[in-house]
Motif scaffolding. Structure first.
Motif, short mmCIF file in Angstrom:
data_model
loop_
_atom_site.label_atom_id
_atom_site.label_comp_id
_atom_site.label_asym_id
_atom_site.label_seq_id
_atom_site.Cartn_x
_atom_site.Cartn_y
_atom_site.Cartn_z
N ARG A 12 0.92 -1.25 0.00
CA ARG A 12 0.19 0.16 0.26
C ARG A 12 0.89 1.10 -0.04
N ASP A 13 1.96 1.27 0.80
CA ASP A 13 2.93 2.27 0.96
C ASP A 13 3.55 2.74 -0.55
N ILE A 14 3.86 1.56 -1.37
CA ILE A 14 4.36 1.66 -2.66
C ILE A 14 3.33 2.07 -3.70
N VAL A 15 2.41 1.68 -3.47
CA VAL A 15 1.18 2.11 -4.30
C VAL A 15 1.10 4.01 -4.16
N ASP A 16 1.04 4.19 -2.92
CA ASP A 16 0.85 5.61 -2.84
C ASP A 16 2.03 6.49 -3.23
N ALA A 17 3.34 5.78 -3.00
CA ALA A 17 4.48 6.26 -3.54
C ALA A 17 4.72 6.54 -5.03
N VAL A 18 4.01 5.24 -5.69
CA VAL A 18 4.13 5.25 -7.15
C VAL A 18 3.17 6.56 -7.64
N SER A 62 -4.12 -0.87 -10.85
CA SER A 62 -5.61 -1.98 -10.14
C SER A 62 -5.74 -1.37 -8.87
N THR A 63 -4.91 -1.13 -7.98
CA THR A 63 -5.39 -1.04 -6.53
C THR A 63 -5.97 0.34 -6.40
N ARG A 64 -5.43 1.51 -7.18
CA ARG A 64 -6.08 2.90 -7.10
C ARG A 64 -7.39 2.73 -7.94
N ILE A 65 -7.58 1.96 -8.89
CA ILE A 65 -9.03 2.16 -9.54
C ILE A 65 -9.95 1.36 -8.48
N ALA A 66 -9.66 0.41 -7.77
CA ALA A 66 -10.42 -0.52 -7.10
C ALA A 66 -10.62 0.58 -5.76
N CYS A 95 -12.93 13.95 -11.16
CA CYS A 95 -12.48 15.37 -11.66
C CYS A 95 -11.46 15.83 -10.60
N PRO A 96 -10.65 16.60 -11.10
CA PRO A 96 -9.36 17.13 -10.28
C PRO A 96 -9.98 18.27 -9.57
N VAL A 97 -10.58 17.66 -8.37
CA VAL A 97 -11.16 18.69 -7.56
C VAL A 97 -10.40 18.85 -6.06
N ASP A 98 -9.26 18.23 -6.08
CA ASP A 98 -8.31 18.27 -5.04
C ASP A 98 -6.76 17.66 -5.53
N GLU A 99 -6.00 18.14 -4.47
CA GLU A 99 -4.38 17.33 -5.00
C GLU A 99 -4.45 16.18 -5.57
N GLU A 100 -5.13 15.44 -4.87
CA GLU A 100 -4.85 13.80 -5.50
C GLU A 100 -5.66 13.89 -6.93
N GLY A 101 -6.69 14.33 -7.09
CA GLY A 101 -7.36 14.44 -8.37
C GLY A 101 -6.42 15.20 -9.44
N ARG A 102 -6.13 16.39 -9.03
CA ARG A 102 -5.08 17.11 -9.96
C ARG A 102 -3.83 16.02 -10.39
N PRO A 121 1.77 -3.51 -19.38
CA PRO A 121 0.63 -3.87 -20.26
C PRO A 121 -0.71 -4.22 -19.68
N ASN A 122 -0.62 -4.84 -18.57
CA ASN A 122 -2.04 -5.08 -17.76
C ASN A 122 -2.57 -4.04 -17.29
N ALA A 123 -1.93 -2.89 -17.16
CA ALA A 123 -2.52 -1.46 -16.64
C ALA A 123 -3.63 -1.07 -17.90
N ARG A 124 -3.29 -1.21 -18.91
CA ARG A 124 -4.47 -0.83 -20.02
C ARG A 124 -5.67 -1.86 -19.93
N GLY A 125 -5.68 -3.00 -19.53
CA GLY A 125 -6.96 -3.67 -19.14
C GLY A 125 -7.52 -3.22 -18.14
N HIS A 126 -6.70 -2.64 -16.88
CA HIS A 126 -7.55 -2.08 -15.73
C HIS A 126 -8.16 -0.82 -16.15
N ILE A 127 -7.49 0.01 -17.03
CA ILE A 127 -7.80 1.31 -17.42
C ILE A 127 -9.45 0.76 -18.07
N ARG A 128 -9.38 0.28 -19.03
CA ARG A 128 -10.39 -0.07 -19.82
C ARG A 128 -11.72 -0.67 -18.98
N GLY A 129 -11.27 -1.48 -18.20
CA GLY A 129 -12.32 -1.98 -17.35
C GLY A 129 -12.87 -0.83 -16.20
#
Length: 196
Positions: A12-18, A62-66, A95-102, A121-129
């Protein structure tokens, strides 16, 4: 002495850092070394959780989308929110209504179709989903307001346009303006007033 964290918390820390590094410096800056530094250590902190950069980027996407989808489900499951309130929450969450959104808007517009999608490459599948899920939710809610499929497509396109405009000219699109714009369009759909 370094702090001891569970494998799940480390991921989770890595996701936030990414997401933090990608928003500030772009996806090409997201390296094991850079993420390890962001976490206050070395690349070993990252490689113990993710053997490849591609896996790290896929997991971060995938984590952020979830998380985004879960935040909306929490609003909609309560049953007390009206379709207008749920639609507003869904659109503003995208929408970009806060710092995270921007930061997300910058990443989405500059890197998703480029570096992130190419390097994970798997990220595109997550994005399309996620895009499919977002369109479906907007369509259901717009239909409940009597707007139909055309209104839903307009709302999805509006969301993309706001992200682009607010990324290009953040001073011209502060959160208050974005919220007022979304509210006005939803009200026009609800009351069947012309959109232009």
């Amino acid at each position: 002495m370094p702090r001891v964290v569970s494998q799940e918390q480390r991921r989770r820390d890595i996701v936030d850092a990414v997401w933090k590094v990608a928003a500030a410096e772009g996806v090409p800056a997201v390296t094991f070394r850079r993420i390890g530094k962001e976490l206050g250590g070395s690349s070993t902190l990252v490689t113990e959780s993710f053997p490849t950069r591609s896996e790290m980027l896929d997991y971060a996407m995938s984590t952020r989308i979830a998380e985004w989808e879960e935040r909306f489900r929490q609003v909609s499951v309560g049953g007390e929110e009206s379709p207008i309130d749920m639609l507003r929450a869904l659109l503003l969450e995208n929408c970009p209504v806060d710092e995270e959104g921007r930061g997300v808007a910058r990443i989405w517009l500059s890197d998703i179709c480029g570096p992130w999608g190419e390097q994970a490459p798997n990220a595109r599948g997550h994005i399309r989903g996620h895009i499919r899920w977002f369109r479906e939710q907007v369509a259901v809610l717009a239909d409940q307001l009597g707007g139909g499929r055309d209104s839903a497509e307009l709302l999805v396109t509006l969301t993309y346009g706001i992200n682009a405009a607010a990324t290009e000219e953040p001073g011209a699109w502060p959160p208050q303006r974005i919220e007022a714009f979304v509210d006005d369009v939803i009200d026009r759909i609800r009351t069947r007033r012309p959109l232009i």
